[in-house]
Design an enzyme around this catalytic site. Sequence first.
Site, PDB file in Angstrom:
ATOM      1  N   THR A 622       6.235 -18.135   2.748  1.00 46.16           N
ATOM      2  CA  THR A 622       7.505 -17.888   3.340  1.00 46.16           C
ATOM      3  C   THR A 622       7.317 -17.797   4.942  1.00 46.16           C
ATOM      4  O   THR A 622       8.312 -18.101   5.406  1.00 46.16           O
ATOM      5  CB  THR A 622       7.949 -16.384   2.808  1.00 46.16           C
ATOM      6  OG1 THR A 622       6.754 -15.597   2.893  1.00 46.16           O
ATOM      7  CG2 THR A 622       8.398 -16.260   1.535  1.00 46.16           C
ATOM      8  N   GLU A 692      11.803 -15.620  14.458  1.00 39.03           N
ATOM      9  CA  GLU A 692      12.567 -16.244  15.387  1.00 39.03           C
ATOM     10  C   GLU A 692      12.041 -17.281  16.308  1.00 39.03           C
ATOM     11  O   GLU A 692      12.859 -18.067  16.654  1.00 39.03           O
ATOM     12  CB  GLU A 692      13.240 -15.050  16.333  1.00 39.03           C
ATOM     13  CG  GLU A 692      14.145 -14.012  15.415  1.00 39.03           C
ATOM     14  CD  GLU A 692      14.397 -12.924  16.114  1.00 39.03           C
ATOM     15  OE1 GLU A 692      15.400 -13.149  16.855  1.00 39.03           O
ATOM     16  OE2 GLU A 692      13.998 -11.851  15.944  1.00 39.03           O
TER      17      GLU A 692
HETATM   18 MO1  MOS Z   1      17.599 -10.976  15.025  1.00 35.81          MO
HETATM   19  S1  MOS Z   1      18.694 -12.005  16.277  1.00 35.81           S
HETATM   20  O1  MOS Z   1      16.950  -9.900  16.103  1.00 35.81           O
HETATM   21  O2  MOS Z   1      18.631 -10.214  14.088  1.00 35.81           O
END
Ligand code: MOS
Length: 728
Positions: A622, A692
């Site tokens: 994942t 991210e």
């Molecule tokens: Mo993320 S943009 O911290 O939900």
Amino acid sequence: MTARPDAPLKVTGRATYALDNVVEGAAHGYLVLSTVARGELASMDVEAVRAAPGVLAVYTPFEPLPLHPVNSALLGRMWLPLQDKDVRYHGQPIGFVVAETFEQARDAAALADVAYHERPAATSFSDGLTSAVDAQPAASEAPPSLTVLADGVASIEDALEASDVTIDATYETAAQNHAAMEPHSALAVWSGGELTVYAGNQAPHLVASDLASAVDVPVDAVHVENPVVGGAFGGKATSMPALLASAAAVALDRPVKAALTREQVFTATANRPATRQRIALGARRDGGLVAVRHDSWSTTTREIGFVEPTSHGTSREWYTTENLAISQKAVPLDVPPATFMRAPGEAPGSFALESAVDELAEAIGMDPVALRLRNNSTAPPGEDLQWSSKHLDECFEIGAARFGWADRTPGGRRDGDWLVGMGTATAMFPGLRFPATVGVTLHDDGTADVATAGADPGTGLLGVLRIVGAESLDVPQDRVVPRLGDSRLPPGGLSGGSTATASAGSATMVAASTVIEQLVALASSEEGPLRGHDVGYAHGTVYALDAPERDPMTFGDVLRATGRSTLSATGTTAPGEETTKHSFGSWGAQFCEVRVHRLTREVRVSRLLGVFDAGRIINPRTARGQLAGGMIWGVSAALHEGIEFDDDGRMSRRDLADYLLPVNADIPDVDVQFVEHPDTLLSDLGARGLGEIGIVGVAAAVANAVHNATGIRVRRLPIRIEDLLEDG
Ligand code: MOS
């Protein structure tokens, strides 16, 4: 490698998303949106709406649905729909029609006759620039601007002036929509003084608290469920349809469903704002950075809400430099609000900074990888806090070898009609943790639940709970049942800020060791099967240390022997002292190869490689999915996505036909590699966030590759064919 526990449900279409819940007697709500960009509602004639078949209620600012103020833990003071007559943008919610069926509500909503006192609207970046104001970057205590200067240096301008080589350029990035596959939607059920809400979101316990405020009921009486979420990306920290459906359910004493159409998602939620960034870099001939200046503007509403932290998220801490000056400004416009979107700040910020670094490399005549390593920071400039664990050099070394970076030539190469180029960029995302509580429950059948409110909007958190739970209890993974997506579970596991694994994972470890202590105490207690013995725990079993001849007992055996069905403990962790001792961040090296057609100027990304340093990798499968998905989004930002507005402030691309997203044919194989150095200074688990960082740097790597292939430097996203027509 662990498969997603929810994969079979999802791929067979049996996963129950918010709207898939069926409740007897549910009514359906439909939003009415404004059709001017700025002004005030003069009147809303809803006689025809009310008279339409099946209509149960019509709510407007003239006949509002009561909503009480909400101070959201994630979003601060929230704007609430239908409470005032101001129109702040085209596509703002101004009405909510509830009817027996979705179609009846939708058709009736179209009959609303709305009159406005319209005012001139500002919707383009250049319109707003003259009223730009200094603004604090979102989710930060940092001041809008910050300067660090070496001794004896009077200003950043002086430092730039004194540099051997300087570059100074302005970059622009387009606004983006999260475009999650599951549009924002909710089902609210009000019964016996309790509100149950099914709505995709990133943290059900926090959304429950927002909804409790909004409908003014005790938080204990609100129950939010989101066992599956069809993507969030920062756009589901709250839920507009959940607010409206909840208030309407209470007002009508009936279950209410509300779903945004895809077009409505574009304006009635919030987006990543457009940015403009000016960067000046000054360096010595050997590549050492002397000065970094990064000034950023991002579009906001007139109330100035969310400010995309592009300068703070990148130049503030990525490179060693003697002199640094950064600033953030808000550009107030009459456009839909901005909010968090995957790597807020870092994603658009890295396009500017990492393009600028490429431009500097060219100006100095230095290899772009070598220039980045030359300025690799051991701590953010002007701070003593060294990175806890940073292996960016290893990422670049492995990446360069794997990608064949040594074959890159300054002018790219030709392959028939295709101009081929390579580009690279640094990726970084802060290593954060949030407070989290996880519950571990042992069952007498030998299985264990690992549960936290949280959400898994595709990030893999469910699998992380299973893996960390199994390893902490020292049992096989198939004996652990992970549970998420219910506000009544222990509060934790917010899917945001790339924090869930480190936060919920470390809390799982605490909960597991606590429940094991309880189990051992129970086994040796007066009522226990090993009373009078010294008891140990290993491989999921309890055994007598002083009677090796006795068979070990599973925790299920111990529970059955003591007549219990379960034994539970919770574990809580929160960021602590470590934040005063080190800086934390995940790092990565992005590599991209593009092919630009000599005649049509079409850009194809032909190879992508990302090598990431994100501490311990809990589930490679994942983790790879998260990073590959982020890298694909980076390509999308580079070549496809971009919100634009017509002159009247109407969003001109607000469906998935016109708002361009890549398809499989746009994306080559994506190669994701890890350098694995557990970061136990951040948490005992050793994992740092990776949700991210995948998107960060990719757009710059694409633009740098396009420059390598064509000699054309594009400083505005998305890169269009028009940008690549021969320049003279
Ligand atoms: Mo993320 S943009 O911290 O939900």
